[in-house]
Design an enzyme around this catalytic site. Structure first.
Site, PDB file in Angstrom:
ATOM      1  N   TYR A   1      30.330  34.871  52.620  1.00  0.00           N
ATOM      2  CA  TYR A   1      30.896  35.580  52.252  1.00  0.00           C
ATOM      3  C   TYR A   1      31.567  36.688  52.466  1.00  0.00           C
ATOM      4  CZ  TYR A   1      31.836  39.830  48.766  1.00  0.00           C
ATOM      5  OH  TYR A   1      32.722  40.303  47.674  1.00  0.00           O
TER       6      TYR A   1
ATOM      7  N   SER B   1      36.898  43.172  51.146  1.00  0.00           N
ATOM      8  CA  SER B   1      35.516  44.052  50.774  1.00  0.00           C
ATOM      9  C   SER B   1      34.648  44.583  52.070  1.00  0.00           C
ATOM     10  CB  SER B   1      34.008  43.309  50.256  1.00  0.00           C
ATOM     11  OG  SER B   1      32.773  43.445  50.537  1.00  0.00           O
TER      12      SER B   1
HETATM   13  N1  LIG Z   1      31.956  44.715  43.100  1.00  0.00           N
HETATM   14  C1  LIG Z   1      31.921  45.038  43.878  1.00  0.00           C
HETATM   15  O1  LIG Z   1      31.134  45.709  44.544  1.00  0.00           O
HETATM   16  C2  LIG Z   1      33.051  44.299  44.672  1.00  0.00           C
HETATM   17  C3  LIG Z   1      33.100  44.836  46.238  1.00  0.00           C
HETATM   18  C4  LIG Z   1      33.620  44.854  46.977  1.00  0.00           C
HETATM   19  C5  LIG Z   1      34.413  43.665  46.928  1.00  0.00           C
HETATM   20  N2  LIG Z   1      34.645  43.209  45.825  1.00  0.00           N
HETATM   21  C6  LIG Z   1      35.608  42.208  44.837  1.00  0.00           C
HETATM   22  O2  LIG Z   1      36.004  42.521  44.737  1.00  0.00           O
HETATM   23  C7  LIG Z   1      37.180  41.410  43.491  1.00  0.00           C
HETATM   24  C8  LIG Z   1      36.656  41.652  42.266  1.00  0.00           C
HETATM   25  O3  LIG Z   1      35.291  40.921  42.168  1.00  0.00           O
HETATM   26  P1  LIG Z   1      34.268  41.913  41.039  1.00  0.00           P
HETATM   27  O4  LIG Z   1      33.525  42.735  41.380  1.00  0.00           O
HETATM   28  O5  LIG Z   1      35.385  42.812  39.743  1.00  0.00           O
HETATM   29  O6  LIG Z   1      33.656  40.787  40.585  1.00  0.00           O
HETATM   30  P2  LIG Z   1      33.143  40.111  38.794  1.00  0.00           P
HETATM   31  O7  LIG Z   1      33.003  41.003  37.713  1.00  0.00           O
HETATM   32  O8  LIG Z   1      31.906  38.880  39.245  1.00  0.00           O
HETATM   33  O9  LIG Z   1      34.673  39.222  38.084  1.00  0.00           O
HETATM   34  C9  LIG Z   1      35.217  38.619  40.076  1.00  0.00           C
HETATM   35  C10 LIG Z   1      36.225  37.693  38.628  1.00  0.00           C
HETATM   36  O10 LIG Z   1      36.902  36.619  39.680  1.00  0.00           O
HETATM   37  C11 LIG Z   1      36.895  35.619  38.776  1.00  0.00           C
HETATM   38  N3  LIG Z   1      36.541  34.264  39.321  1.00  0.00           N
HETATM   39  C12 LIG Z   1      35.661  33.307  40.161  1.00  0.00           C
HETATM   40  N4  LIG Z   1      35.619  32.638  40.293  1.00  0.00           N
HETATM   41  C13 LIG Z   1      37.216  31.998  39.645  1.00  0.00           C
HETATM   42  C14 LIG Z   1      38.191  30.837  40.011  1.00  0.00           C
HETATM   43  N5  LIG Z   1      37.448  30.330  40.673  1.00  0.00           N
HETATM   44  N6  LIG Z   1      39.369  30.601  39.918  1.00  0.00           N
HETATM   45  C15 LIG Z   1      39.733  31.869  38.950  1.00  0.00           C
HETATM   46  N7  LIG Z   1      38.570  33.300  38.722  1.00  0.00           N
HETATM   47  C16 LIG Z   1      37.733  33.061  38.925  1.00  0.00           C
HETATM   48  C17 LIG Z   1      35.569  35.989  37.839  1.00  0.00           C
HETATM   49  O11 LIG Z   1      35.862  34.907  36.193  1.00  0.00           O
HETATM   50  P3  LIG Z   1      34.683  34.688  35.650  1.00  0.00           P
HETATM   51  O12 LIG Z   1      34.419  36.159  34.003  1.00  0.00           O
HETATM   52  O13 LIG Z   1      35.400  33.345  34.289  1.00  0.00           O
HETATM   53  O14 LIG Z   1      33.260  34.618  35.637  1.00  0.00           O
HETATM   54  C18 LIG Z   1      35.948  37.367  37.232  1.00  0.00           C
HETATM   55  O15 LIG Z   1      36.587  37.129  36.646  1.00  0.00           O
HETATM   56  C19 LIG Z   1      36.591  40.075  44.086  1.00  0.00           C
HETATM   57  O16 LIG Z   1      36.718  40.143  44.994  1.00  0.00           O
HETATM   58  C20 LIG Z   1      35.487  40.947  44.993  1.00  0.00           C
HETATM   59  O17 LIG Z   1      34.878  40.126  46.620  1.00  0.00           O
HETATM   60  C21 LIG Z   1      33.851  43.211  44.000  1.00  0.00           C
END
Ligand SMILES: NC(=O)c1ccc[n+]([C@@H]2O[C@H](COP(=O)([O-])OP(=O)(O)OC[C@H]3O[C@@H](n4cnc5c(N)ncnc54)[C@H](OP(=O)(O)O)[C@@H]3O)[C@@H](O)[C@H]2O)c1
Length: 250
Positions: free
Chosen positions: A133, A108
């Protein structure tokens, strides 16, 4: 798809099958906050799958209240960095046998918020959810660089990705002030389809066959901070990660 919540996994599997017409979508249980679960998942995949060409280390948790994983790691560092690090280690031979293969580590732009606190890696002395984070996302970029070095000439390449600011559930632990700022920037954020594009680009773009270890955003190479290009720190982090996980990975 490796998921911790099998009900959500099944719903996603159904949706993908309906939308793509591809019924060959498999779900397996994986909780990245528990090394036993990671080992069980890897054992299953290593026995079930002859080939894995693309590993997307996508899961993440952001700015949660202080907590620890089953193994006693600070939650964000434990899930976002150590969990994926162990999973990759346990699958690396399969990936090498499957060459060409690619590993995508979701990082990120928030890697700018943190630094690697070698002396207090689990934030036991002081915890700031945003900095923790940032530390975990910085660790994703540093370990991508170190892994690329180790994977030279193996046919396996590795990429770190900033997906953009994406409308997902990641903000579930944000406080009110941050949620208000989120509302202000919302018109400039990405849909989940748009947010997936850089990961897909790194997974399949032919031009990237000869590149490894870089940081990408908006489907092109992007500039990360000098802390994220610190190879000395990357090696220290690598050694510490191996030590914490009880693995040997030279
Ligand atoms: N969204 C943004 O703006 C953004 C920006 C920069 C980077 N990112 C990165 O993109 C990636 C995806 O995030 P997202 O935005 O799609 O967020 P999200 O909707 O919260 O998805 C995160 C996923 O990770 C899973 N997860 C969390 N803890 C876990 C564990 N202990 N074991 C297995 N799975 C786990 C969650 O499972 P559950 O469904 O069961 O909760 C969820 O499916 C992350 O690495 C995040 O840091 C996102």
């Amino acid at each position: 798809m490796a998921c911790r919540d099998m009900d959500k996994a099944e719903a996603a599997q159904k949706e993908i099958i309906e939308n793509s017409g591809n019924s060959n979508i498999v779900t397996r249980k994986l909780d990245l906050s528990d090394t036993k679960s990671i080992r069980e998942f890897a054992e299953l995949i290593n026995s079930e799958e002859k080939q894995v060409n693309i590993l997307i280390n996508n899961a993440g948790i952001m700015m949660c209240p202080y907590s620890k994983t089953t193994d006693g790691f600070e939650m964000q560092f434990g899930v976002n960095h150590l969990g994926h690090f162990l999973l990759t280690f346990l699958m690396i031979d399969l990936l090498k046998r499957s060459r060409p293969a690619r590993i995508i580590n979701l990082s990120s732009m928030a890697h700018k918020w943190g630094r690697i606190q070698l002396e207090d890696i689990h934030s036991e002395r002081s915890y700031h959810s945003r900095r923790a984070y940032g530390q975990s996302k910085l660790a994703n970029i540093l370990s991508t660089r170190s892994l690329a070095e180790r994977l030279k000439d193996t046919g396996v390449t590795v990429y770190a990705v900033h997906p953009g600011i994406v409308r997902t559930d990641l903000k579930r632990h944000m406080n009110l002030a941050l949620l208000i700022s989120w509302k202000i920037v919302r018109p400039f954020t990405k849909t989940v389809e748009q947010g997936a594009q850089t990961s897909i680009y790194c997974a399949v773009e032919r031009k990237l066959e000869t590149e490894s270890g870089g940081y990408y955003s908006d489907c092109k190479p992007s500039r990360c901070t000098s802390a994220a290009r610190d190879d000395e720190m990357a090696e220290k982090l690598w050694k510490l990660s191996c030590q914490m996980l009880g693995i040997t990975w030279d």
